[in-house]
Design an enzyme around this catalytic site. Structure first.
Site, PDB file in Angstrom:
ATOM      1  N   ASN A  39       0.844  -1.190   0.000  1.00 25.70           N
ATOM      2  CA  ASN A  39       0.000   0.000   0.000  1.00 25.70           C
ATOM      3  C   ASN A  39       0.876   1.235   0.000  1.00 25.70           C
ATOM      4  OD1 ASN A  39      -2.487  -1.285   0.001  1.00 25.70           O
ATOM      5  ND2 ASN A  39      -2.599  -1.369   2.233  1.00 25.70           N
ATOM      6  N   ARG A  64     -10.321  -3.004  12.249  1.00 30.74           N
ATOM      7  CA  ARG A  64      -9.413  -2.006  12.809  1.00 30.74           C
ATOM      8  C   ARG A  64      -8.376  -1.825  11.709  1.00 30.74           C
ATOM      9  NH1 ARG A  64      -6.523  -3.444  17.117  1.00 30.74           N
ATOM     10  NH2 ARG A  64      -6.782  -1.597  18.373  1.00 30.74           N
ATOM     11  N   ALA A  78      -4.930  -9.991   5.584  1.00 30.86           N
ATOM     12  CA  ALA A  78      -4.182 -10.973   6.388  1.00 30.86           C
ATOM     13  C   ALA A  78      -3.699 -10.307   7.664  1.00 30.86           C
ATOM     14  CB  ALA A  78      -2.990 -11.487   5.591  1.00 30.86           C
ATOM     15  N   GLU A 138       2.715   3.349   8.081  1.00 31.18           N
ATOM     16  CA  GLU A 138       3.029   3.692   6.688  1.00 31.18           C
ATOM     17  C   GLU A 138       2.574   5.131   6.356  1.00 31.18           C
ATOM     18  OE1 GLU A 138       3.258  -0.168   4.037  1.00 31.18           O
ATOM     19  OE2 GLU A 138       1.267  -0.043   4.894  1.00 31.18           O
ATOM     20  N   LYS A 192      -6.490   2.979  -4.453  1.00 25.58           N
ATOM     21  CA  LYS A 192      -6.308   2.347  -3.141  1.00 25.58           C
ATOM     22  C   LYS A 192      -5.714   3.364  -2.169  1.00 25.58           C
ATOM     23  CE  LYS A 192      -6.082  -1.442  -0.433  1.00 25.58           C
ATOM     24  NZ  LYS A 192      -5.079  -2.463  -0.203  1.00 25.58           N
TER      25      LYS A 192
HETATM   26  N1  LIG Z   1      -1.996  -7.277   5.688  1.00 29.08           N
HETATM   27  C1  LIG Z   1      -2.902  -6.993   4.756  1.00 29.08           C
HETATM   28  O1  LIG Z   1      -4.062  -7.427   4.833  1.00 29.08           O
HETATM   29  C2  LIG Z   1      -2.522  -6.152   3.554  1.00 29.08           C
HETATM   30  C3  LIG Z   1      -3.427  -6.069   2.482  1.00 29.08           C
HETATM   31  C4  LIG Z   1      -3.063  -5.322   1.363  1.00 29.08           C
HETATM   32  C5  LIG Z   1      -1.852  -4.678   1.323  1.00 29.08           C
HETATM   33  N2  LIG Z   1      -1.008  -4.762   2.382  1.00 29.08           N
HETATM   34  C6  LIG Z   1       0.260  -4.050   2.296  1.00 29.08           C
HETATM   35  O2  LIG Z   1       1.292  -5.017   2.162  1.00 29.08           O
HETATM   36  C7  LIG Z   1       2.488  -4.559   2.831  1.00 29.08           C
HETATM   37  C8  LIG Z   1       2.852  -5.556   3.916  1.00 29.08           C
HETATM   38  O3  LIG Z   1       1.814  -5.567   4.874  1.00 29.08           O
HETATM   39  P1  LIG Z   1       1.729  -6.662   6.022  1.00 29.08           P
HETATM   40  O4  LIG Z   1       0.468  -6.397   6.759  1.00 29.08           O
HETATM   41  O5  LIG Z   1       1.970  -8.009   5.479  1.00 29.08           O
HETATM   42  O6  LIG Z   1       2.961  -6.210   6.918  1.00 29.08           O
HETATM   43  P2  LIG Z   1       3.860  -7.088   7.917  1.00 29.08           P
HETATM   44  O7  LIG Z   1       4.599  -6.134   8.775  1.00 29.08           O
HETATM   45  O8  LIG Z   1       3.019  -8.146   8.554  1.00 29.08           O
HETATM   46  O9  LIG Z   1       4.859  -7.843   6.918  1.00 29.08           O
HETATM   47  C9  LIG Z   1       6.040  -7.324   6.406  1.00 29.08           C
HETATM   48  C10 LIG Z   1       7.140  -8.273   6.856  1.00 29.08           C
HETATM   49  O10 LIG Z   1       8.327  -7.985   6.147  1.00 29.08           O
HETATM   50  C11 LIG Z   1       9.403  -8.264   7.022  1.00 29.08           C
HETATM   51  N3  LIG Z   1      10.607  -7.601   6.509  1.00 29.08           N
HETATM   52  C12 LIG Z   1      10.846  -6.279   6.320  1.00 29.08           C
HETATM   53  N4  LIG Z   1      12.079  -6.085   5.813  1.00 29.08           N
HETATM   54  C13 LIG Z   1      12.637  -7.316   5.680  1.00 29.08           C
HETATM   55  C14 LIG Z   1      13.891  -7.779   5.240  1.00 29.08           C
HETATM   56  N5  LIG Z   1      14.822  -6.928   4.790  1.00 29.08           N
HETATM   57  N6  LIG Z   1      14.128  -9.121   5.253  1.00 29.08           N
HETATM   58  C15 LIG Z   1      13.192  -9.986   5.675  1.00 29.08           C
HETATM   59  N7  LIG Z   1      11.971  -9.601   6.115  1.00 29.08           N
HETATM   60  C16 LIG Z   1      11.702  -8.289   6.125  1.00 29.08           C
HETATM   61  C17 LIG Z   1       8.927  -7.699   8.348  1.00 29.08           C
HETATM   62  O11 LIG Z   1       9.666  -8.237   9.406  1.00 29.08           O
HETATM   63  C18 LIG Z   1       7.470  -8.141   8.344  1.00 29.08           C
HETATM   64  O12 LIG Z   1       7.325  -9.391   8.961  1.00 29.08           O
HETATM   65  C19 LIG Z   1       2.150  -3.161   3.359  1.00 29.08           C
HETATM   66  O13 LIG Z   1       2.506  -2.184   2.425  1.00 29.08           O
HETATM   67  C20 LIG Z   1       0.633  -3.213   3.511  1.00 29.08           C
HETATM   68  O14 LIG Z   1       0.040  -1.924   3.471  1.00 29.08           O
HETATM   69  C21 LIG Z   1      -1.301  -5.487   3.500  1.00 29.08           C
HETATM   70  C1  LIG Z   2      -9.145  -1.015   3.164  1.00 27.00           C
HETATM   71  C2  LIG Z   2      -8.531  -0.812   4.551  1.00 27.00           C
HETATM   72  C3  LIG Z   2      -8.504   0.643   4.911  1.00 27.00           C
HETATM   73  C4  LIG Z   2      -9.496  -1.561   5.445  1.00 27.00           C
HETATM   74  O1  LIG Z   2      -9.179  -1.536   6.803  1.00 27.00           O
HETATM   75  C5  LIG Z   2      -7.139  -1.460   4.580  1.00 27.00           C
HETATM   76  O2  LIG Z   2      -6.441  -1.160   3.383  1.00 27.00           O
HETATM   77  C6  LIG Z   2      -6.245  -1.055   5.754  1.00 27.00           C
HETATM   78  O3  LIG Z   2      -6.654  -1.264   6.898  1.00 27.00           O
HETATM   79  O4  LIG Z   2      -5.123  -0.557   5.499  1.00 27.00           O
END
Ligand SMILES: NC(=O)c1ccc[n+]([C@@H]2O[C@H](COP(=O)([O-])OP(=O)(O)OC[C@H]3O[C@@H](n4cnc5c(N)ncnc54)[C@H](O)[C@@H]3O)[C@@H](O)[C@H]2O)c1
Ligand SMILES: CC(C)(CO)[C@@H](O)C(=O)[O-]
Length: 300
Positions: A96, A246, A122, A260, A178
């Site tokens: 994101n 949340r 997730a 972020e 997004k």
């Molecule tokens: N979680 C969601 O539902 C979701 C949905 C859509 C988009 N996103 C986006 O995806 C991205 C990741 O989100 P997330 O919720 O999975 O975050 P997260 O913090 O759970 O996962 C990122 C992981 O990367 C690891 N990491 C960072 N640098 C590293 C490195 N150099 N070597 C090894 N591991 C490393 C961190 O320790 C962490 O565990 C964000 O930009 C978020 O906005 C998340």
């Molecule tokens: C769509 C969203 C705002 C829902 O909680 C999600 O992208 C988040 O939490 O970052």
């Protein structure tokens, strides 16, 4: 195809786990505790998917044909510089915020990077265990808008793993759309501590959400991105659909983690300065979140 997930946290582990369940060759690259748990017990996925996935995990990347890039936006440069790529490697960002693809491209070369957005959800529960919390569309596309064979192949691969994916010729607009949703919802929920749905119920927060989103749309349009003003209603629609969530930024703040904010509201402020659009609402939201990040007292 050898798939490396760079940043196996919540979303990376889920995507990597679903691909491995389909028999793909996957390496999850993450932090030591998560890697050790996966290597000794497998990756547990609960929630909308229920599985133990036996998948390789490491703290260091290996060369891959496809790199799913899923670190938080503030880790992008460092993680990109550790990648090992070959001439044909594709790096697909599912992050994101704005500016991630450009940062990755600066390190690995623009020709390797594909943009993506996903509405999958997730949560990282504990080392070795993630929860699959939401299903939505995943959209991927070449940064220059061309529809290439490799992007279609990648979409097929994700679809075969049950990750509903389509290809777009305007990934930049998708990333902006997004972004506008995250600009409207994330900082305000993080500051006030409310679930997304409350942004619609509390008139003052609803007004703030609309102003923050409007500023983002104005900045995007000045940047030449074809965003409609109806996007502001779509932000409300997402808040309605995710009323019980949340937001990710609220979760980060609650856990005392960095947010972020710089790639979301902070980016609108920065780009607004560049194109001459005032962004007072996003400026204040950004300052508040940065302040809260520094304040022990606000950790819930
Ligand atoms: N979680 C969601 O539902 C979701 C949905 C859509 C988009 N996103 C986006 O995806 C991205 C990741 O989100 P997330 O919720 O999975 O975050 P997260 O913090 O759970 O996962 C990122 C992981 O990367 C690891 N990491 C960072 N640098 C590293 C490195 N150099 N070597 C090894 N591991 C490393 C961190 O320790 C962490 O565990 C964000 O930009 C978020 O906005 C998340
Ligand atoms: C769509 C969203 C705002 C829902 O909680 C999600 O992208 C988040 O939490 O970052």
């Amino acid at each position: 195809m050898k798939i490396v997930v760079m940043g196996a946290g919540a979303i990376g582990s889920l995507f990597g786990g679903l691909l491995a369940l389909r028999g793909e060759d996957v390496l999850l690259v993450g932090r030591r505790s998560h890697v050790d748990a996966i290597n000794s017990r497998g990756l547990k996925i609960s929630g909308m998917t229920d599985a133990i996935v036996h998948v390789r995990a490491s703290t260091h990347p290996e060369e891959g044909d496809l790199i799913l890039f899923t670190v938080k936006s503030y880790d992008t440069e460092k993680a990109a510089s550790s990648l090992i790529i070959n001439d044909d490697t594709i790096v697909l960002s599912l992050q994101n915020g704005l500016g991630n693809e450009e940062k990755i491209a600066e390190v690995v070369g623009r020709e390797h990077v594909i943009g993506g957005v996903t509405s999958y959800g997730a949560l990282f529960l504990e080392p070795g265990h993630v929860s699959h919390t939401g299903i939505g569309e995943t959209v991927i596309g070449e940064l220059d808008g061309s529809i290439t064979e490799r992007v279609s192949r990648l979409s097929d691969l994700l679809n075969k793993a049950g990750i509903m994916t389509s290809v777009t010729d305007s990934i930049k607009r998708k990333i902006w759309e997004k972004l506008v949703v995250n600009v409207g919802i994330n900082a305000i929920t993080a500051i006030t501590g409310v679930k997304n749905g409350k942004l619609l119920e509390i008139p003052q927060l609803r007004e703030l959400m609309r102003y923050a989103s409007l500023e983002a749309v104005e900045v995007g349009r000045k940047q030449g991105i074809d965003l409609g003003y109806d996007l502001i209603d779509r932000v409300e629609e997402v808040a309605r659909r995710t009323a019980e969530n949340r937001s990710s930024m609220l979760q980060d703040i609650s856990r005392g983690k960095k947010t972020e904010i710089d790639a979301i509201n902070g980016m609108i402020v920065r780009l607004g300065e560049e194109v001459g659009v005032d962004t007072p609402v996003n400026r204040i939201l950004t300052l508040l979140v940065r302040g809260i990040e520094k304040s022990e007292a606000f950790r819930r």
